[in-house]
Design a protein around this motif. Structure first.
Motif, PDB file in Angstrom:
ATOM      1  N   GLY A   8     -12.491  -0.874  -0.366  1.00 15.44           N
ATOM      2  CA  GLY A   8     -11.274  -0.865   0.697  1.00 15.44           C
ATOM      3  C   GLY A   8     -11.484  -1.290   1.941  1.00 15.44           C
ATOM      4  O   GLY A   8     -10.309  -1.388   2.756  1.00 15.44           O
ATOM      5  N   LEU A  17      -3.917  -2.307   0.516  1.00 16.17           N
ATOM      6  CA  LEU A  17      -3.311  -1.291   1.436  1.00 16.17           C
ATOM      7  C   LEU A  17      -1.969  -1.537   2.150  1.00 16.17           C
ATOM      8  O   LEU A  17      -0.936  -0.759   1.937  1.00 16.17           O
ATOM      9  N   VAL A  21       0.865   0.710   0.511  1.00 11.80           N
ATOM     10  CA  VAL A  21       1.488   1.529   1.315  1.00 11.80           C
ATOM     11  C   VAL A  21       3.092   1.655   1.255  1.00 11.80           C
ATOM     12  O   VAL A  21       3.714   2.864   1.616  1.00 11.80           O
ATOM     13  N   ILE A  28      -1.028   6.023  -3.067  1.00 17.11           N
ATOM     14  CA  ILE A  28      -2.632   5.734  -2.983  1.00 17.11           C
ATOM     15  C   ILE A  28      -3.314   6.884  -2.734  1.00 17.11           C
ATOM     16  O   ILE A  28      -3.125   7.705  -1.984  1.00 17.11           O
ATOM     17  N   VAL A  31      -9.339   5.496  -1.409  1.00 17.34           N
ATOM     18  CA  VAL A  31      -9.928   4.333  -1.043  1.00 17.34           C
ATOM     19  C   VAL A  31     -11.333   4.482  -1.060  1.00 17.34           C
ATOM     20  O   VAL A  31     -11.991   4.984  -0.152  1.00 17.34           O
ATOM     21  N   LEU A  52      -0.569   5.125   6.969  1.00 22.62           N
ATOM     22  CA  LEU A  52      -1.544   5.828   5.792  1.00 22.62           C
ATOM     23  C   LEU A  52      -2.570   6.842   6.364  1.00 22.62           C
ATOM     24  O   LEU A  52      -3.246   6.346   7.292  1.00 22.62           O
TER      25      LEU A  52
END
Length: 321
Positions: A8, A17, A21, A28, A31, A52
């Motif tokens: 990630g 992402l 998100v 999620i 990661v 996030l």
């Protein structure tokens, strides 16, 4: 759906992402990154600050329904061998490791405009390459109607993000800025992908694809100039062919307007312009190499598998300037 991303910290992981998100059906949960384990994701992707709140993990747990593999070429197979992911999980790989349908693995080539129905009934997806997506979308309607009767000539220019996040002499700003160069002349690794789909749609296809890849002095986006012989098609024939083929594919738009890369950067769209000039068909194809050419297409594939509307989480608008 609970989603994990392996790798990630790179460009494609970061794009995933940013898309996921705000995806209404996604949570999620992990990661993964060996190099960044324990650090907040926002240390590497600061644009996600406020969106996030999660740290990079060193290991995968069972708390996921789907995993995206963004670890670079040649690493996905080893990862899957070591982790032994159960068959009920969805695996979408963004490397080149499983893109060829050779009977040696269970992955489906994930180009929705070619084989959406097969994707919908698969759990292992090999996401296409960015150049391969750009060029295939320009050729699929012709191949499906058995109209490729000559060699195919392509010149395609890509932004620096296509080379990945690891620094190299040809991705360094001081070299790339105000500069253009050719690389992998006629030998680019995405050519076999294009041949695969052309052969699948047109079983008589036996022509060469001469591709000239060009490094552009911009960050993201691809513009491909494609031409081949015209087999007695007129303008209406071509327009009808392309319009009908893409009528049920929301992310490919055919236009008579001139195209430029900024029209599709930061979107999951591919725009096509088809022109008949002398005895040639010329196709201009543009897309964002990190979205429709990578992470956006990966999300599109997940939407298809999950039975959600194909555009879910992907209705993005380009920035004009």
């Amino acid at each position: 759906m609970k989603v994990a991303i392996a790798g990630g910290a790179g460009y494609t992981g970061g794009e995933l992402l940013r898309l996921l998100v705000h995806h209404p059906e996604i949570q999620i949960t992990q990661v993964l990154s060996n190099s960044q384990a324990g650090k907040p994701v926002t240390d590497i992707h600061p644009d996600l600050l406020g969106s996030l709140d999660i740290e990079f993990s060193p290991e995968l747990t069972e708390n996921f329904d789907c995993i995206f593999l963004c670890m670079g070429h040649g690493r996905s197979g080893k990862f899957l061998q070591e982790i032994n992911i159960s068959s009920d999980k969805i695996v979408i790989d963004l490397s080149n490791e499983f893109r060829f349908e050779d009977g040696k693995h269970s992955f489906t080539y994930g180009l929705p405009e070619w084989q959406k129905d097969k994707i919908a009934n698969s759990t292992n997806i090999a996401n296409p390459g960015c150049f391969a997506t750009t060029i295939q979308l320009g050729l699929l309607p012709l191949a499906s109607s058995n109209l490729i009767r000559s060699d195919i000539h392509v010149t395609a220019i890509t932004g620096s993000t296509g080379a990945g996040q690891s620094l190299s002499p040809t991705s360094h700003f001081s070299w790339r800025n105000n500069n253009v160069s050719i690389y992998k002349l006629f030998t680019h690794q995405h050519i076999p992908e294009i041949q695969q789909s052309a052969k699948a749609l047109q079983n008589t296809f036996d022509k060469e694809i001469y591709m000239v890849p060009v490094r552009g002095n911009f960050s993201r986006g691809i513009l491909a100039s494609i031409y081949l012989d015209n087999n007695h098609l007129d303008k209406k024939d071509v327009n009808d062919l392309y319009s009908e083929y893409y009528s049920n594919h929301p992310f490919v738009k055919v236009t008579s307007n001139n195209l430029d890369v900024k029209q599709v950067v930061n979107t999951n769209f591919c725009f096509l312009k088809i022109e008949l000039i002398k005895d040639k068909i010329h196709i201009t194809s543009i897309l964002d190499n990190l979205i429709k050419g990578a992470s956006g297409q990966a999300v599109q594939n997940l939407n298809i598998i999950a039975g959600w509307p194909e555009e879910t989480g992907l209705l993005l608008k380009a920035s004009a300037f």
